[in-house]
Scaffold this motif. Structure first.
Motif, PDB file in Angstrom:
ATOM      1  N   SER A 117      49.639 -10.328  35.993  1.00 50.66           N
ATOM      2  CA  SER A 117      48.919 -11.361  34.797  1.00 50.66           C
ATOM      3  C   SER A 117      47.483 -10.416  34.234  1.00 50.66           C
ATOM      4  CB  SER A 117      48.896 -12.717  34.873  1.00 50.66           C
ATOM      5  OG  SER A 117      47.462 -13.053  36.490  1.00 50.66           O
ATOM      6  N   GLU A 153      44.927 -11.480  34.783  1.00 48.78           N
ATOM      7  CA  GLU A 153      43.683 -11.833  36.080  1.00 48.78           C
ATOM      8  C   GLU A 153      44.292 -11.509  37.338  1.00 48.78           C
ATOM      9  OE1 GLU A 153      40.849 -13.614  35.681  1.00 48.78           O
ATOM     10  OE2 GLU A 153      40.619 -14.620  34.658  1.00 48.78           O
ATOM     11  N   ASN A 154      45.632 -11.078  37.576  1.00 47.26           N
ATOM     12  CA  ASN A 154      46.175  -9.929  38.716  1.00 47.26           C
ATOM     13  C   ASN A 154      47.257  -9.199  38.223  1.00 47.26           C
ATOM     14  OD1 ASN A 154      46.744  -9.567  41.027  1.00 47.26           O
ATOM     15  ND2 ASN A 154      48.013 -10.865  41.933  1.00 47.26           N
ATOM     16  N   GLY A 207      44.419 -12.371  42.308  1.00 47.65           N
ATOM     17  CA  GLY A 207      43.582 -13.466  40.869  1.00 47.65           C
ATOM     18  C   GLY A 207      42.476 -13.359  41.537  1.00 47.65           C
ATOM     19  N   SER A 208      41.693 -13.584  40.402  1.00 46.07           N
ATOM     20  CA  SER A 208      40.197 -13.958  40.443  1.00 46.07           C
ATOM     21  C   SER A 208      39.386 -14.825  41.452  1.00 46.07           C
ATOM     22  CB  SER A 208      39.828 -14.560  38.802  1.00 46.07           C
ATOM     23  OG  SER A 208      38.700 -14.802  38.916  1.00 46.07           O
ATOM     24  N   LYS A 214      36.837 -17.893  34.220  1.00 49.81           N
ATOM     25  CA  LYS A 214      37.546 -17.022  33.712  1.00 49.81           C
ATOM     26  C   LYS A 214      36.660 -14.938  34.147  1.00 49.81           C
ATOM     27  CE  LYS A 214      39.517 -19.957  29.950  1.00 49.81           C
ATOM     28  NZ  LYS A 214      41.085 -19.355  30.269  1.00 49.81           N
ATOM     29  N   ARG A 237      39.018 -12.544  33.314  1.00 50.69           N
ATOM     30  CA  ARG A 237      39.925 -11.504  32.417  1.00 50.69           C
ATOM     31  C   ARG A 237      41.203 -11.714  32.105  1.00 50.69           C
ATOM     32  NH1 ARG A 237      42.940  -7.135  33.853  1.00 50.69           N
ATOM     33  NH2 ARG A 237      42.633  -5.226  32.608  1.00 50.69           N
ATOM     34  N   PRO A 238      41.510 -13.347  31.423  1.00 46.08           N
ATOM     35  CA  PRO A 238      41.910 -13.956  30.857  1.00 46.08           C
ATOM     36  C   PRO A 238      42.649 -13.057  29.995  1.00 46.08           C
ATOM     37  CG  PRO A 238      40.046 -14.722  30.034  1.00 46.08           C
ATOM     38  CD  PRO A 238      39.910 -13.613  30.768  1.00 46.08           C
ATOM     39  N   TYR A 286      47.748 -11.708  26.627  1.00 40.43           N
ATOM     40  CA  TYR A 286      47.563 -12.904  27.381  1.00 40.43           C
ATOM     41  C   TYR A 286      48.854 -12.837  27.663  1.00 40.43           C
ATOM     42  CZ  TYR A 286      42.954 -14.508  25.377  1.00 40.43           C
ATOM     43  OH  TYR A 286      41.837 -15.163  24.681  1.00 40.43           O
TER      44      TYR A 286
END
Length: 342
Positions: free
Chosen positions: A16, A18-19, A27-28, A35, A37-38, A152
């Motif tokens: 994603s 975020e990851n 992830g974050s 948030k 890096r959405p 996204y």
């Protein structure tokens, strides 16, 4: 017994914004209610890699939103094959080729609610096609537009052993704007290898008087068949409907529907006059309960006909299938400007 209730030797992954590397604990690290890096920005004219995973494994679900129009081209590469096995505009891949029309005939967001794909209100694109790979999976997104766009996404799956007989997922885009009058429209051809055809999404735009545009017949040619082995009686019949999707019996109005495997889920254009509306239709048929098997070749065509004979409507489609590798290169895409559909 379904896989979700079995304890298996597999490890879940998820790529994603975020990851982006899809690694464990990747992830974050911003903590609760943050948030960092959405979304990912894809500059005009550039391509980003969304997934790069070493196999064996399987992609099980993909979700996209943000900019999801035809300027974005999604490509998928399996086991380091040089050219993609999937190449299509993001919107058309999810059966929503009229991506510049957000509101349907009834003033609502169109909803494709099938077992394999979901287009949720507001353009949430979901795919549930399983996409196995043995050595490597790579998914990219190209922005062919003239401005930067945000995407996204989350793409989930599992690293696990894959049976040797598992096929590789393929998808290819076609369009004719308009269809050459008197000539059949080609959904897909040039497939080389052993596999099974599993479906098509189709967008149709009426040109001229409607004259019951659904009289065209779907034909499927297996291997070296000189004539079709699978031959449907009409366009609405192939997509699970009948009698002009309700436009020529009782209420005399097209009615949308969205089932597990087939549907005509959206109509654009508010002209409800019997047969004469210059409307746009979105349809799908997924051959999951009845995959179409072939040994070395497959071809599918669809007539563009009305009661008065051949027509010249705008047709746009994406075909989906599984097959062995190596596969033949896909048909080159039209230019970005040629894909514009309103």
């Amino acid at each position: 017994m379904n896989n979700y209730c079995m304890i298996q030797n597999s490890k879940t992954f998820a790529f994603s914004a975020e990851n982006p590397t899809g690694v464990r604990a990747g992830g974050s690290q911003g903590g609760d209610c943050t948030k960092l890096r959405p979304t990912v920005t894809i500059p005009a004219g550039e391509t980003v890699t969304l997934v790069d995973a070493a196999g064996p494994g399987v992609i099980q679900h993909m979700w996209f939103t943000g900019y999801v129009g035809h300027h974005f081209i999604i490509r998928m590469y399996w086991d380091d094959q040089e050219y993609p096995s999937v190449e299509a505009p993001l919107s058309a891949f999810f059966g929503c080729a009229y991506d510049e029309n957000f509101v349907d005939r009834d003033g609502k967001y169109p909803v494709l609610n099938s077992a394999m794909m979901l287009v949720a209100p507001g353009r949430g694109y979901n795919s549930y096609f399983e996409m196995p790979f043995h050595k490597r999976a790579r998914i990219t997104m190209e922005n062919r537009g003239d401005k930067d766009e945000n995407l996204y996404y989350i793409i989930t799956g599992a690293y696990q052993e894959i049976p040797a007989e598992a096929g590789y997922f393929h998808a290819t885009y076609r369009q004719e704007h308009p269809v050459q009058k008197g000539r059949t429209y080609t959904i897909v051809d040039g497939i080389e290898g052993r596999g099974q055809f599993v479906g098509v999404t189709l967008a149709t735009g009426m040109n001229g008087n409607n004259t019951c545009w659904v009289e065209g017949e779907a034909r499927m040619y297996l291997d070296d068949d000189p004539y079709p082995s699978i031959h449907y009686t009409g366009t609405e019949d192939y997509f699970g409907g009948s009698y002009g999707f309700g436009n020529d019996i009782i209420i005399k109005s097209y009615q949308t529907f969205s089932g597990l495997y087939t549907g005509m889920y959206a109509i654009y254009g508010d002209n409800r006059e019997f047969y004469n509306g210059q409307q746009r239709f979105l349809l799908y048929h997924f051959h999951i309960a009845d995959p179409i098997r072939f040994e070395n070749k497959f071809r599918m065509t669809l007539d563009n006909m009305g009661w008065t004979g051949p027509r010249y409507d705008d047709y746009t489609s994406v075909a989906y299938w599984y097959q062995t590798l190596p596969s033949a290169p896909l048909m080159p895409l039209p230019t970005d400007a040629e894909m514009c559909m309103r």
